[in-house]
Design an enzyme around this catalytic site. Structure first.
Site, PDB file in Angstrom:
ATOM      1  N   SER A   1       0.839  -1.205   0.000  1.00 17.35           N
ATOM      2  CA  SER A   1       0.000   0.000   0.000  1.00 17.35           C
ATOM      3  C   SER A   1       0.870   1.249   0.000  1.00 17.35           C
ATOM      4  O   SER A   1       1.972   1.256   0.575  1.00 17.35           O
ATOM      5  CB  SER A   1      -0.861  -0.017   1.257  1.00 17.35           C
ATOM      6  OG  SER A   1      -1.418   1.241   1.488  1.00 17.35           O
ATOM      7  N   ALA A   2       0.313   2.324  -0.552  1.00 19.37           N
ATOM      8  CA  ALA A   2       0.992   3.626  -0.544  1.00 19.37           C
ATOM      9  C   ALA A   2       1.263   4.103   0.885  1.00 19.37           C
ATOM     10  O   ALA A   2       2.149   4.925   1.111  1.00 19.37           O
ATOM     11  CB  ALA A   2       0.105   4.650  -1.243  1.00 19.37           C
TER      12      ALA A   2
ATOM     13  N   TYR B   1      -2.504  -1.212  10.447  1.00 19.65           N
ATOM     14  CA  TYR B   1      -2.702  -1.841   9.137  1.00 19.65           C
ATOM     15  C   TYR B   1      -1.514  -1.510   8.233  1.00 19.65           C
ATOM     16  O   TYR B   1      -0.909  -2.397   7.619  1.00 19.65           O
ATOM     17  CB  TYR B   1      -4.013  -1.333   8.503  1.00 19.65           C
ATOM     18  CG  TYR B   1      -4.017  -1.387   7.003  1.00 19.65           C
ATOM     19  CD1 TYR B   1      -4.235  -2.574   6.330  1.00 19.65           C
ATOM     20  CD2 TYR B   1      -3.790  -0.226   6.247  1.00 19.65           C
ATOM     21  CE1 TYR B   1      -4.215  -2.623   4.944  1.00 19.65           C
ATOM     22  CE2 TYR B   1      -3.773  -0.267   4.861  1.00 19.65           C
ATOM     23  CZ  TYR B   1      -3.979  -1.463   4.218  1.00 19.65           C
ATOM     24  OH  TYR B   1      -3.947  -1.516   2.851  1.00 19.65           O
TER      25      TYR B   1
ATOM     26  N   LYS C   1       1.848  -3.798   6.478  1.00 17.02           N
ATOM     27  CA  LYS C   1       2.298  -3.802   5.071  1.00 17.02           C
ATOM     28  C   LYS C   1       3.802  -3.525   5.013  1.00 17.02           C
ATOM     29  O   LYS C   1       4.553  -4.198   4.292  1.00 17.02           O
ATOM     30  CB  LYS C   1       1.539  -2.754   4.258  1.00 17.02           C
ATOM     31  CG  LYS C   1       0.057  -3.019   4.122  1.00 17.02           C
ATOM     32  CD  LYS C   1      -0.216  -4.218   3.241  1.00 17.02           C
ATOM     33  CE  LYS C   1      -1.683  -4.487   3.032  1.00 17.02           C
ATOM     34  NZ  LYS C   1      -1.945  -5.782   2.395  1.00 17.02           N
TER      35      LYS C   1
ATOM     36  N   TYR D   1      -0.369  -0.198  -3.779  1.00 14.79           N
ATOM     37  CA  TYR D   1      -1.613   0.342  -4.322  1.00 14.79           C
ATOM     38  C   TYR D   1      -1.857   1.736  -3.761  1.00 14.79           C
ATOM     39  O   TYR D   1      -1.701   1.977  -2.570  1.00 14.79           O
ATOM     40  CB  TYR D   1      -2.813  -0.508  -3.925  1.00 14.79           C
ATOM     41  CG  TYR D   1      -2.726  -1.993  -4.214  1.00 14.79           C
ATOM     42  CD1 TYR D   1      -1.983  -2.499  -5.278  1.00 14.79           C
ATOM     43  CD2 TYR D   1      -3.421  -2.898  -3.423  1.00 14.79           C
ATOM     44  CE1 TYR D   1      -1.936  -3.859  -5.535  1.00 14.79           C
ATOM     45  CE2 TYR D   1      -3.387  -4.263  -3.674  1.00 14.79           C
ATOM     46  CZ  TYR D   1      -2.627  -4.735  -4.730  1.00 14.79           C
ATOM     47  OH  TYR D   1      -2.587  -6.083  -4.978  1.00 14.79           O
TER      48      TYR D   1
ATOM     49  N   ASN E   1     -14.252   3.633   3.288  1.00 12.45           N
ATOM     50  CA  ASN E   1     -13.629   4.284   2.136  1.00 12.45           C
ATOM     51  C   ASN E   1     -14.638   5.146   1.384  1.00 12.45           C
ATOM     52  O   ASN E   1     -15.841   4.907   1.415  1.00 12.45           O
ATOM     53  CB  ASN E   1     -12.999   3.236   1.213  1.00 12.45           C
ATOM     54  CG  ASN E   1     -11.888   2.475   1.917  1.00 12.45           C
ATOM     55  OD1 ASN E   1     -11.987   1.275   2.116  1.00 12.45           O
ATOM     56  ND2 ASN E   1     -10.848   3.171   2.316  1.00 12.45           N
TER      57      ASN E   1
HETATM   58  C1  UD1 Z   1      -6.929   4.189   3.029  1.00  9.27           C
HETATM   59  C2  UD1 Z   1      -5.542   3.764   3.434  1.00  9.27           C
HETATM   60  C3  UD1 Z   1      -4.912   2.927   2.362  1.00  9.27           C
HETATM   61  C4  UD1 Z   1      -5.819   1.793   1.965  1.00  9.27           C
HETATM   62  C5  UD1 Z   1      -7.140   2.398   1.489  1.00  9.27           C
HETATM   63  C6  UD1 Z   1      -8.109   1.323   1.047  1.00  9.27           C
HETATM   64  C7  UD1 Z   1      -4.148   5.232   4.816  1.00  9.27           C
HETATM   65  C8  UD1 Z   1      -3.334   6.468   4.861  1.00  9.27           C
HETATM   66  N1  UD1 Z   1      -4.709   4.937   3.661  1.00  9.27           N
HETATM   67  O1  UD1 Z   1      -6.777   5.179   2.037  1.00  9.27           O
HETATM   68  O2  UD1 Z   1      -3.688   2.397   2.820  1.00  9.27           O
HETATM   69  O3  UD1 Z   1      -5.205   1.060   0.929  1.00  9.27           O
HETATM   70  O4  UD1 Z   1      -7.724   3.118   2.572  1.00  9.27           O
HETATM   71  O5  UD1 Z   1      -8.507   0.521   2.116  1.00  9.27           O
HETATM   72  O6  UD1 Z   1      -4.280   4.547   5.795  1.00  9.27           O
HETATM   73  N2  UD1 Z   1     -13.373  10.438   3.115  1.00  9.27           N
HETATM   74  C9  UD1 Z   1     -14.441  11.259   3.440  1.00  9.27           C
HETATM   75  N3  UD1 Z   1     -15.605  10.673   3.869  1.00  9.27           N
HETATM   76  C10 UD1 Z   1     -15.762   9.319   3.972  1.00  9.27           C
HETATM   77  C11 UD1 Z   1     -14.659   8.473   3.627  1.00  9.27           C
HETATM   78  C12 UD1 Z   1     -13.474   9.078   3.196  1.00  9.27           C
HETATM   79  O7  UD1 Z   1     -14.345  12.480   3.364  1.00  9.27           O
HETATM   80  O8  UD1 Z   1     -16.844   8.849   4.387  1.00  9.27           O
HETATM   81  C13 UD1 Z   1     -12.131  11.048   2.632  1.00  9.27           C
HETATM   82  C14 UD1 Z   1     -10.937  10.709   3.501  1.00  9.27           C
HETATM   83  O9  UD1 Z   1     -10.789  11.665   4.520  1.00  9.27           O
HETATM   84  C15 UD1 Z   1      -9.799  10.754   2.475  1.00  9.27           C
HETATM   85  C16 UD1 Z   1     -10.462  10.367   1.151  1.00  9.27           C
HETATM   86  O10 UD1 Z   1     -11.855  10.523   1.350  1.00  9.27           O
HETATM   87  O11 UD1 Z   1      -9.344  12.057   2.351  1.00  9.27           O
HETATM   88  C17 UD1 Z   1     -10.161   8.929   0.752  1.00  9.27           C
HETATM   89  O12 UD1 Z   1     -10.442   8.091   1.864  1.00  9.27           O
HETATM   90  P1  UD1 Z   1     -10.449   6.497   1.764  1.00  9.27           P
HETATM   91  O13 UD1 Z   1     -11.262   6.066   0.619  1.00  9.27           O
HETATM   92  O14 UD1 Z   1     -10.802   5.973   3.115  1.00  9.27           O
HETATM   93  O15 UD1 Z   1      -8.947   6.116   1.415  1.00  9.27           O
HETATM   94  P2  UD1 Z   1      -7.572   6.545   2.118  1.00  9.27           P
HETATM   95  O16 UD1 Z   1      -7.781   6.926   3.527  1.00  9.27           O
HETATM   96  O17 UD1 Z   1      -6.877   7.496   1.220  1.00  9.27           O
END
Ligand code: UD1
Length: 338
Positions: A124-125, A149, A153, A177, A199
């Site tokens: 993962s990134a 988590y 990784k 990823y 997510n």
């Molecule tokens: C996270 C993990 C990554 C993992 C990925 C998929 C970290 C830093 N990143 O990515 O390792 O591979 O999940 O499981 O741990 N958001 C909202 N509202 C929501 C959900 C998300 O605003 O209800 C925002 C989050 O704040 C973020 C962006 O959307 O800025 C993406 O979030 P998300 O899809 O959860 O992915 P990451 O946190 O980037």
């Protein structure tokens, strides 16, 4: 070529299975269905018109994994199996360390016993931590991860480096990823999170299909162009195709090492919501909320190494990705359960 996919019924595993079968590879799936569905295995067969063995096993069970290697001649393992909920890992870290490390170590030990020497790992990134400059390149050091988590990784990456150093016959590709989203265009397989999605895309989709009332946007005061977090979203099919290229790379004697899998472009949460409104035609109400702990402002990949060394060219843009995700969620508002 016969490839064992641990966690092959999961989101990325199932899409990779389809790409491998469509390109003529044989596969074996091992999955405990703890965060996936056996229906996905049937769907993989339906999409590809091909059959393959699927074992209902927990890959921390050494005897069960040994049996898979005994009963099948495996050339390479792609290891997807593992727990992946970032927030949950903060609450139950021991379970994450136990499961993710145990699964990787068990599979590696059984591979060694069986004389299998090629391994592709779902990394993962998040292993870059927060101190490296954007965009992340593979020659940057791993950093302090923001969750247990992520640390699992990074630890498995280190284990693989040490194992490859000690055993010159072992080769391992670490695929880092960025943010995989989207679904197979058939609408038959896709992301099926259990409970409330963590997510962004699954959450937006559940608002669009009417399962949840509104999206919470976590933070609009980040140092980004519109104040919301920027991420590098990549179509799960592009990601899946990179696994096939990684297999070919190992087959031609490629060196062990990491590869970033991201599009190289960043989109903010607001941009994602706007695109989702356009693609779905749904209003998708959104409310601004405080920042979610541990979220870095911006995460973008440099994908030059994967392009140059693997020959990977991500092909699908944001609208297509969201349209494919929408086709899946619309036809399966409750995931594989209906
Ligand atoms: C996270 C993990 C990554 C993992 C990925 C998929 C970290 C830093 N990143 O990515 O390792 O591979 O999940 O499981 O741990 N958001 C909202 N509202 C929501 C959900 C998300 O605003 O209800 C925002 C989050 O704040 C973020 C962006 O959307 O800025 C993406 O979030 P998300 O899809 O959860 O992915 P990451 O946190 O980037």
């Amino acid at each position: 070529m016969n490839v064992l996919l641990t966690g092959g019924a999961g989101y990325i595993g199932s899409h990779t299975a389809v790409e491998l079968l469509n390109r003529g590879c044989d596969i074996v799936i091992a999955d405990d269905y703890s965060n996936s569905s056996p229906v996905a295995v049937e769907r993989i067969r339906q999409i590809t018109g091909r059959d393959f063995p699927a074992y209902h096993v927990d890959v921390t069970d050494c005897e069960a994994v040994r049996r898979i290697f005994r009963e099948n001649k495996i050339d390479c393992v792609i290891h997807f199996a593992g727990k992946k909920a970032v927030g949950e890992s903060v609450e139950i870290p021991l379970s994450y360390y136990r499961t993710n490390l145990d699964a990787a170590l068990t599979v590696l030990e059984c591979m060694k016993e069986a004389g299998v020497s090629r391994f592709i790992f779902s990394s993962s990134a998040t292993v870059y931590g927060s101190l490296n400059p954007i965009p992340y390149r593979e020659d940057m050091p791993r950093g302090e991860c923001s969750s247990p988590y992520g640390t699992t990784k990074a630890m498995i990456e280190k284990i693989l480096e040490d194992a490859c150093h000690a055993d010159s016959t072992l080769s391992a590709v670490l695929l880092r990823y960025f943010n995989p989203i989207g679904a197979h265009p058939s609408g038959l397989i896709g992301e099926d999170p259990q409970g409330i999605p963590n997510n962004l895309l699954p959450y937006i989709a559940q608002v669009a299909v009417g399962r949840r009332e509104r999206l919470m946007v976590f933070g609009d005061d980040y140092p980004t162009p519109d104040g919301t977090c920027v991420r590098d979203y990549i179509h799960v099919r592009d990601l899946a195709q990179a696994h096939l290229l990684a297999l070919e790379y190992l087959d031609r004697g490629g060196e062990s090492g990491p590869f970033n899998l991201g599009s190289g472009d960043g989109f903010s949460v607001k941009e994602i919501v706007e695109t989702a409104r356009k693609v779905t035609g749904k209003p998708i109400p959104a409310t601004m909320k405080p920042r979610r702990p541990g979220d870095p402002p911006t995460l973008i990949a440099s994908n030059h190494k994967a392009r140059e060394v693997l020959g990977w060219v991500p092909q699908r843009g944001l609208e297509e990705i969201i349209a494919d995700a929408w086709a899946w969620h619309q036809s399966h508002p409750n995931g594989y359960d209906g």
